[in-house]
Enzyme design. Structure first.
Site, PDB file in Angstrom:
ATOM      1  N   HIS A 339      -3.447  -9.752  -4.620  1.00 59.61           N
ATOM      2  CA  HIS A 339      -4.604 -10.572  -4.979  1.00 59.61           C
ATOM      3  C   HIS A 339      -4.513 -11.106  -6.410  1.00 59.61           C
ATOM      4  CE1 HIS A 339      -6.454  -9.002  -1.327  1.00 59.61           C
ATOM      5  NE2 HIS A 339      -7.481  -9.815  -1.509  1.00 59.61           N
ATOM      6  N   GLU A 364      -8.607  18.810  -3.082  1.00 61.00           N
ATOM      7  CA  GLU A 364      -8.230  19.615  -1.906  1.00 61.00           C
ATOM      8  C   GLU A 364      -6.819  20.185  -2.062  1.00 61.00           C
ATOM      9  OE1 GLU A 364     -10.876  20.040  -0.738  1.00 61.00           O
ATOM     10  OE2 GLU A 364     -11.727  18.544   0.595  1.00 61.00           O
TER      11      GLU A 364
END
Length: 388
Positions: A339, A364
């Site tokens: 982009h 995690e």
């Protein structure tokens, strides 16, 4: 070996997609910009069953497999990876109580958690115990029919805005390591609990992250989940699914980024041609899609292994988490690059995807810890052969 989704899984996917497109996607940028924790939307998700996806039906959940859950979570994360990630943390905490608590404790807490009426925070990490979770120092001391808890937890998702803390504390001696840790369910407004400032994070702006301090917090002994000393094992069992959940949130963010990049390549003109006409950019898109598909298959394999109670399920979950969170962050980052300058401004969601997905490589269990788990297991006799 079947790679196609079942009719039920397709129905779950379509329901999750419709919910995400209507209730999450239109607001995700505002939640991010204004640091809004969308509690009401999560209650709506609870009405859909998404706050207790793999909690047993008898306790108010959907009773789904981890593979079914992954299909749903990916769709939610396409709309807002940050909010979807909190939903998965809540699901993990709810499952831990539903799986290991006493019947009375389950009945008291799980139905309201599974419905989304109550929200839960998972409290393991401490200021001095991140990757080395077994060294945590928060202490729970038995006092008759109660425990008195003192300590602090760091980087707790939802803290200060949730109703329940699923918290790990040391009940053994100071040097008891993983064997001396127990799990507790604690009302988030219990006397003696205080919350720090909402951390200013790079991403995940739609959920608060705070320190939790516990000073002489007294709870009934019946609020212990499992036996004394079982807490670390319970926390790690929760994290097997939690790692798949976070990996799946990365899949959703990367899928959304890939779709945006594909569309932009058709729309954007440079040097008299659409970006899609340039072979170098075609190759970039091809690599992005290939890595995303590979990550998705690893996550779904890990979910299958966990559902099947495979002896190497933990290994597969760690590998899936490591690969998917790395690969999907790269996909989102490449989509931003495609982009150009537009990718770097907030009018387009690419910079949000990049910011939100970056933390998945940390939480995690960091991806360095995932490599450690994987390597240690692979060095044991017969494991390399077993996962062929």
């Amino acid at each position: 070996m079947e790679f196609n989704l079942t009719e039920d899984q397709l129905a779950f996917r379509d329901a999750a997609r419709a919910f995400a497109e209507k209730s999450m996607a239109p607001h995700a940028a505002q939640w991010d910009a204004e640091h809004i924790f969308p509690v009401e939307v999560m209650k709506q998700a609870g009405e859909m069953g998404f706050m207790g996806m793999y909690t047993p039906e008898a306790l108010g959940g959907m009773g789904l497999s981890r593979l079914d859950t992954s299909v749903i979570v990916e769709e939610l994360a396409m709309a807002c990876p940050s909010t979807a990630a909190f939903i998965t943390i809540h699901n993990m905490a709810t499952w831990m109580v539903a799986s290991f608590a006493s019947d009375d404790l389950k009945q008291a807490y799980v139905p309201k958690l599974a419905s989304g009426e109550w929200l839960a925070s998972y409290c393991l990490t401490e200021p001095g115990a991140g990757s080395d979770a077994a060294s945590l120092r928060t202490r729970a001391v038995r006092d008759g029919d109660s425990y008195v808890i003192n300590g602090s937890k760091m980087f707790i998702s939802g803290a200060g805005a949730t109703d329940i803390l699923v918290l790990m504390a040391r009940t053994g001696d100071a040097d008891s390591g993983a064997r001396g840790i127990s799990t507790f369910v604690i009302p988030a407004d219990a006397e003696g609990i205080s919350y720090g400032k909402n951390e200013e994070k790079m991403g995940w702006h739609s959920q608060p992250t705070r320190m939790v301090t516990l000073e002489d917090v007294r709870i009934p002994a019946s609020n212990r989940v499992g036996e004394e000393g079982d807490g670390f094992a319970i926390a790690m069992k929760g994290l097997d699914g939690g790692r798949l959940n976070i990996a799946t949130c990365s899949l959703g963010g990367a899928q959304a980024a890939l779709l945006r990049a594909r569309n932009y390549m058709h729309e954007r003109q440079q040097f008299g041609k659409p970006l899609a006409a340039f072979q170098a950019l075609q190759f970039k898109l091809a690599d992005m899609a290939t890595n995303l598909i590979a990550a998705r298959q690893m996550v779904r394999l890990g979910a299958f292994k966990l559902d099947s109670a495979d002896p190497e399920a933990t290994l597969h979950c760690a590998m899936a988490k490591r690969f998917a969170t790395d690969a999907c962050f790269d996909v989102a980052n490449e989509a931003l690059q495609l982009h150009g300058g537009y990718g770097y401004i907030r009018e387009y969601p690419l910079e949000r995807y990049v910011r939100d997905l970056r933390v998945h490589q940390i939480l995690e269990g960091t991806n360095e810890i995932m490599r450690l788990i994987i390597a240690r297991r692979l060095l044991e006799d017969g494991v390399v052969e077993a996962i062929q």
